[in-house]
Structures are given as structure tokens and as C-alpha cells.
Design a protein around this motif. Structure first.
Motif, short mmCIF file in Angstrom:
data_model
loop_
_atom_site.label_atom_id
_atom_site.label_comp_id
_atom_site.label_asym_id
_atom_site.label_seq_id
_atom_site.Cartn_x
_atom_site.Cartn_y
_atom_site.Cartn_z
N ASN A 163 16.42 -19.91 -40.32
CA ASN A 163 15.34 -20.26 -39.39
C ASN A 163 14.64 -21.55 -39.80
O ASN A 163 14.33 -22.40 -38.96
CB ASN A 163 14.32 -19.12 -39.31
N THR A 199 15.77 -9.24 -35.44
CA THR A 199 15.26 -9.44 -36.80
C THR A 199 13.77 -9.16 -36.87
O THR A 199 13.29 -8.55 -37.82
CB THR A 199 15.55 -10.88 -37.26
N HIS A 239 20.98 -10.64 -46.66
CA HIS A 239 21.08 -10.94 -45.24
C HIS A 239 19.75 -11.45 -44.68
O HIS A 239 19.71 -12.45 -43.95
CB HIS A 239 21.54 -9.70 -44.47
N ARG A 245 18.74 -15.17 -43.31
CA ARG A 245 18.16 -15.34 -41.99
C ARG A 245 16.89 -16.19 -42.06
O ARG A 245 16.67 -17.07 -41.21
CB ARG A 245 17.83 -13.96 -41.41
N GLU A 279 18.96 -12.30 -31.41
CA GLU A 279 18.93 -12.19 -32.87
C GLU A 279 17.50 -12.26 -33.39
O GLU A 279 17.11 -11.53 -34.31
CB GLU A 279 19.77 -13.30 -33.48
N THR A 336 23.84 -21.18 -46.08
CA THR A 336 23.15 -21.45 -44.82
C THR A 336 23.38 -22.89 -44.37
O THR A 336 23.60 -23.16 -43.18
CB THR A 336 21.65 -21.18 -44.97
#
Length: 359
Positions: free
Chosen positions: A255, A191, A247, A251, A187, A216
Motif C-alpha cells: 500500500n 484487508t 502476508h 500488504r 482487496e 513487494t
């Protein structure tokens, strides 16, 4: 260098072409008659001498004008054409010719600016390509560790080494952990590649950053509960809408939150804040971990950098998490920064311009 416009050069050339033959004609007439009175002619005078002189003057004028055109117009254009071919072949330091014609000088200057821009773009592209190759090679290398471990434990299960329920449960737990690591690495690589080669304009829509933060948090709560961590939220009242790709933003936040969870000791607390500062929506994630070292503060956003607290590949990921998060935030016109919180631990904070429209 002093320059003249091509219109001025053309008019001056026409002046020479018309003037020089006339001067030669008058000079020849004066030589033959001894007077400048063109109407007065000596007995038996013929026009052959003045006309021949005028023709000679016309030829001389064409030679002078042609030579000047060659030096000032044609040669610079030919040299510029040759330089363009050399530059197209990669000779970026090729010097462009000078010219006293203003229009050609302006073309030269514009061409020089274009070459500098192409050189900078080519340099940036080369750096991105080198970085991409480095990242892919490093992630491919990191993929080997969980793959080998996963294959080893699966072979153990197949060969009957896990001959008790406890051993089988342990082997399956390790296999699940390694599969999660593989998923994270893949992933991260996907990304990272996506945000490097995504179109110039992101597919933007109006999204609420507080909703993204809460979504999240909910998705990572099981991971936090494994370490008995508590995640506290402090969201300001009011709209926290931004324009962006939901999206990618999710992400980036994932992180940052994942980084906080991994570095916060058991039974610790993570604080997530979101509010507005002028025309910007701000957010911050504070953990109770050891914080950043001096080197971490300088290099944390470098691709594949692992700080001392995350050297272990089993918990440190591929070293792309913060790099990806910052790239995503910057692609949305914002900024992401790191610091050590005054109360202890690390603080990851950022901002994105607020969106006031309906789209």
C-alpha cells in the motif's frame, strides 16, 4: 464517607443483642428492689418482671440490629442489584448506592470501574461498527464506477462497436484497467475487515522485513516501469527480522509503495530504506511527488480520505491504503507516520520492534 468492615458490624450487633437484654433486666431488678445487688431480693419478689424486661430488651435489640442490617447491608445490595439490571438495559449513567460497610463499598467501587470499562468498550464497538458500515457503503459505491464502465465496454465489444483492431485493443485495455481497480477495491475492503476483526493475537512468525520490502518492490516493478520510475533501495547490513504476519506486512508495504508510485511523476525516483534503530527495525519510502498538504498531514490516515492529489478514483483507490497500512503496523506493535521530505516529495516511515528469537 467513613466505613466499617462487616466483621466489626457483626461483632457490634452481637454486643447489642447480648447487652440490651441484660441492661433491661438490671434496670427492672433495680426498680423492684431499689438495689443493683442481683442476689438481694425483696420479700415476695418474683422473677417475672426482670425476665419480662429482659425479653423486651432482646426484642428491642433484634429490632435495632435488624434495622441497621436493613439500612447498611440489604438495601445497598438490593439497590445495587436493581442498578445492575438498569445498566444491563443500557442505562450507563445509573448511580450506584453508597454504603457504610467497607466490603460493600469496595464492591460498589469495583462495579463502578467495570461499568466505566463496559461503557468505553461499548462506545468503541459502536464507533467501529459505524466506521465499518461507512467503509462498506463507500466502497460499494466506488465499486459501481468501474463496474458500469466495464459493462459498457463489454457491451460495446459484444455489439460490434469496436469494429477495428485498434478499437478492440483500446476496449480490452480499458476492461483490464477496470478489472484491476475492482480487484484493488475488493482487496482493500477484505484487508480492512480482516484487521478490524482479526483475533486478538496475530499468527506471528519470524520474518525479515528487508525480504518483504524487496518482494513487494519486485511485484510492483511492472507498475513502476509503466511510468518509467526507478526504485532505489538502501538496506542496512545485518538482520532486520520482526515478529508478525508476513502476508499482512507485505500488504502494508505494498500500500505504501503503491501510494508512492501513483504520486511520483513520470521518470521520477522512489527510495526505499530499511535499517535498525536500537531495538526497532525501521523503514522509509520516499517519493518525488508533490508531497502532502497541511490537511493531508492531519487526515491522511482517516478511512476513505482522499487528498487533493488523489481525488480521481481511477488513480486514488478507495482511500483505504494508508489506513490499512497504519492499522497493520500498529497491530504489530509499531508505528507509521507521514511527513514531507526535506529534499521534496513525501516520506512514509515506520518502525516495528526487532525480533531476536528463532521463532
Amino acid at each position: 464517607m467513613r466505613t466499617v468492615r462487616i466483621r466489626t458490624f457483626t461483632l457490634f450487633s452481637l454486643f447489642l443483642i447480648l447487652t440490651i437484654p441484660w441492661l433491661f433486666y438490671v434496670a427492672a431488678h433495680f426498680t423492684v428492689t431499689g438495689t443493683l445487688n442481683l442476689e438481694q431480693r425483696s420479700p415476695g419478689e418474683r422473677l417475672i418482671v426482670p425476665i419480662s424486661a429482659a425479653v423486651a430488651g432482646l426484642v428491642l435489640a433484634f429490632v435495632l440490629v435488624g434495622g441497621a442490617m436493613r439500612r447498611r447491608l440489604l438495601q445497598p445490595l438490593e439497590q445495587m442489584s436493581a442498578a445492575a439490571r438498569e445498566i444491563a438495559g443500557g442505562a450507563w449513567e445509573q448511580q450506584l448506592p453508597l454504603s457504610r460497610i467497607k466490603e460493600i463499598a469496595e464492591v460498589r467501587d469495583s462495579f463502578h470501574v467495570m461499568v466505566k470499562g463496559l461503557q468505553a468498550s461499548n462506545q468503541k464497538q459502536a464507533e467501529l461498527e459505524a466506521e465499518r458500515r461507512f467503509v462498506i457503503a463507500a466502497v460499494a459505491h466506488d465499486l459501481r464506477t468501474p463496474l458500469f464502465a466495464l459493462r459498457g465496454y463489454l457491451d460495446g465489444i459484444e455489439q460490434g462497436i469496436a469494429n477495428s483492431p485498434e478499437k478492440l485493443e483500446k476496449y480490452l485495455a480499458v476492461c483490464k484497467e477496470k478489472s484491476v481497480q475492482l480487484d484493488r477495491l475488493v482487496e482493500d475492503l477484505f484487508t480492512f475487515t480482516k484487521i478490524e476483526y482479526v483475533e486478538a493475537e496475530l499468527p506471528c512468525s519470524r520474518v525479515d522485513l528487508q525480504v518483504i520490502l524487496q518482494t513487494t518492490i519486485d511485484s510492483l516493478l511492472p507498475l513502476a516501469r509503466q511510468k518509467q520510475l526507478s526504485i532505489m533501495t538502501d538496506f542496512a547490513q545485518g538482520d532486520a527480522a520482526v515478529a508478525g504476519d508476513a502476508h499482512l506486512l507485505e500488504r502494508a508495504i505494498a500500500n505504501l509503495l503503491d501510494n508512492a508510485i501513483r504520486h511520483t511523476p513520470a521518470h521520477g525516483q522512489i527510495r526505499v530504506q530499511c535499517g535498525k534503530d536500537g531495538d526497532n527495525v525501521t523503514f522509509a519510502i520516499r517519493d518525488a511527488g508533490p508531497g502532502f498538504s497541511a490537511e493531508d498531514l492531519q487526515r491522511a490516515f482517516e478511512p476513505l480520505y482522499r487528498g487533493e492529489q488523489s481525488r480521481n478514483r481511477s488513480t486514488g483507490g478507495a482511500g483505504l491504503g494508508l489506513t490499512i497500512a497504519r492499522k497493520i503496523v500498529r497491530r504489530h506493535g509499531g508505528e507509521l507516520s507521514i511527513a514531507n521530505d526535506a529534499a521534496g516529495g513525501a516520506c512514509l516511515s515506520g518502525w516495528i520492534a526487532a525480533c531476536y528469537g528463532s521463532n
